[in-house]
Design a protein around this motif. Structure first.
Motif, PDB file in Angstrom:
ATOM      1  N   VAL A 147      78.828  72.504  28.959  1.00 14.66           N
ATOM      2  CA  VAL A 147      78.038  71.808  30.102  1.00 14.66           C
ATOM      3  C   VAL A 147      76.885  72.727  30.687  1.00 14.66           C
ATOM      4  O   VAL A 147      77.427  73.809  30.764  1.00 14.66           O
ATOM      5  CB  VAL A 147      79.210  71.372  31.034  1.00 14.66           C
ATOM      6  N   GLN A 148      75.877  72.002  30.830  1.00 12.40           N
ATOM      7  CA  GLN A 148      74.799  72.851  31.565  1.00 12.40           C
ATOM      8  C   GLN A 148      74.586  72.044  33.039  1.00 12.40           C
ATOM      9  O   GLN A 148      74.563  70.979  32.959  1.00 12.40           O
ATOM     10  CB  GLN A 148      73.714  72.797  30.590  1.00 12.40           C
ATOM     11  N   SER A 149      74.104  72.974  33.993  1.00 11.40           N
ATOM     12  CA  SER A 149      73.615  72.395  35.244  1.00 11.40           C
ATOM     13  C   SER A 149      72.300  73.366  35.661  1.00 11.40           C
ATOM     14  O   SER A 149      72.653  74.549  35.441  1.00 11.40           O
ATOM     15  CB  SER A 149      74.665  72.349  36.228  1.00 11.40           C
ATOM     16  N   PRO A 150      71.411  72.785  36.493  1.00 14.61           N
ATOM     17  CA  PRO A 150      71.198  71.328  36.422  1.00 14.61           C
ATOM     18  C   PRO A 150      70.669  70.650  35.240  1.00 14.61           C
ATOM     19  O   PRO A 150      70.474  71.454  34.507  1.00 14.61           O
ATOM     20  CB  PRO A 150      70.299  71.237  37.466  1.00 14.61           C
ATOM     21  N   LEU A 151      70.676  69.526  35.119  1.00 13.86           N
ATOM     22  CA  LEU A 151      69.948  68.819  33.807  1.00 13.86           C
ATOM     23  C   LEU A 151      68.520  68.985  33.989  1.00 13.86           C
ATOM     24  O   LEU A 151      67.834  68.834  32.897  1.00 13.86           O
ATOM     25  CB  LEU A 151      70.670  67.485  33.686  1.00 13.86           C
ATOM     26  N   SER A 181      81.735  81.041  31.709  1.00 18.27           N
ATOM     27  CA  SER A 181      80.335  80.430  32.136  1.00 18.27           C
ATOM     28  C   SER A 181      79.189  81.388  31.631  1.00 18.27           C
ATOM     29  O   SER A 181      79.602  82.926  31.513  1.00 18.27           O
ATOM     30  CB  SER A 181      80.211  80.093  33.306  1.00 18.27           C
ATOM     31  N   ASN A 192      72.742  77.393  34.617  1.00 16.80           N
ATOM     32  CA  ASN A 192      74.202  77.525  34.268  1.00 16.80           C
ATOM     33  C   ASN A 192      74.526  76.767  33.205  1.00 16.80           C
ATOM     34  O   ASN A 192      74.142  75.675  32.573  1.00 16.80           O
ATOM     35  CB  ASN A 192      74.770  76.790  35.517  1.00 16.80           C
ATOM     36  N   CYS A 193      75.381  77.392  32.463  1.00 18.75           N
ATOM     37  CA  CYS A 193      76.202  76.910  31.281  1.00 18.75           C
ATOM     38  C   CYS A 193      77.635  77.408  31.177  1.00 18.75           C
ATOM     39  O   CYS A 193      77.902  78.454  31.711  1.00 18.75           O
ATOM     40  CB  CYS A 193      75.615  77.715  30.091  1.00 18.75           C
ATOM     41  N   THR A 241      68.951  72.016  30.068  1.00 19.01           N
ATOM     42  CA  THR A 241      68.283  71.887  31.272  1.00 19.01           C
ATOM     43  C   THR A 241      66.795  71.921  31.178  1.00 19.01           C
ATOM     44  O   THR A 241      66.192  72.654  30.431  1.00 19.01           O
ATOM     45  CB  THR A 241      68.401  73.097  32.187  1.00 19.01           C
TER      46      THR A 241
END
Lengths: 110, 114
Positions: free
Chosen positions: A5-9, A71, A22-23, A104
């Protein structure tokens, strides 16, 4: 099922800003985490991280892995318009292929 | 210079047509992969091959077929059974048995259904 999952997109900043991408991952077996930059076509390799707490650095980009938190972060300081790209995070889970996150999309405005 | 060449860069497919995307590498890599990239979804694995004359389905293999007759080549056919083929397709390779750390990617083929 293994997941990244990554953020933000998506992120829009101005030149000179510092950004943190972030990952996070959930995998059965972990060998390494990789970051790629995709500007228009082919993703290009940025970093491979295998050990917790050891920062990898290349110019204005740096990345670190936290195996306890499952992460990683990718930092870009003093952003430039040329940093505009999709940043992909992938995990090598000792499987037949890497598991990729959604990416992202970073836009750096002049 | 070693690398992966994908062709064509842009491809248009009519309904009911099969089309083939080319991927050639001169890196002497054993393993080759096909990924599909849609906006906001990252890379999804279609097929992969770790050795000549052998290949495995990935997560989204339906409507696609591949062959691996030569080490250097791993073409992908998008068949008429693939109902939503419009996407960006990336080919990648990596040497097996070596913890090399990352794929080498081709420049991609953008496929559009017209």
């Amino acid at each position: 099922e293994d997941k990244v999952v990554q953020s933000p997109l998506s992120l829009v900043v101005h030149e000179g800003d510092t950004v943190t991408l972030n990952c996070s991952y959930e995998v059965t077996n972990f060998r390494s985490l990789l970051w790629y930059k995709q500007e228009k076509k082919a993703p290009t390799f940025l970093f491979m991280l295998t050990s917790s707490g050891i920062e990898k650095k290349s110019g204005r980009l740096s990345s670190i892995l936290d195996k306890k938190e499952l992460s990683s972060i990718l930092n870009i300081t003093a952003t430039q318009t040329g940093d505009s790209a999709i940043y992909l995070c992938a995990v090598d889970n000792y499987g037949q292929n890497f598991v990729f996150g959604p990416g992202t999309r970073l836009s750096v405005l002049p | 210079d070693g690398g992966i060449t994908q062709s064509p860069k842009y491809l248009f497919r009519k309904e009911g047509q099969n089309v083939t995307l080319s991927c050639e590498q001169n890196l002497n890599h054993d393993a080759m992969y096909w990924y599909r990239q849609d906006p906001g979804q990252g890379l999804r694995l279609i097929y992969y091959s770790q050795i000549v004359n052998d290949f495995q389905k990935g997560d989204i293999a339906e409507g696609y077929s591949v062959s691996r007759e030569k080490k250097e080549s791993f073409p992908l056919t998008v068949t008429s059974a693939q109902k939503n083929p419009t996407a960006f397709y990336l080919c990648a390779s990596i040497p097996t048995g070596i913890f090399s750390g990352g794929y080498t990617f081709g420049s991609g083929t953008r496929l559009t259904v017209v």
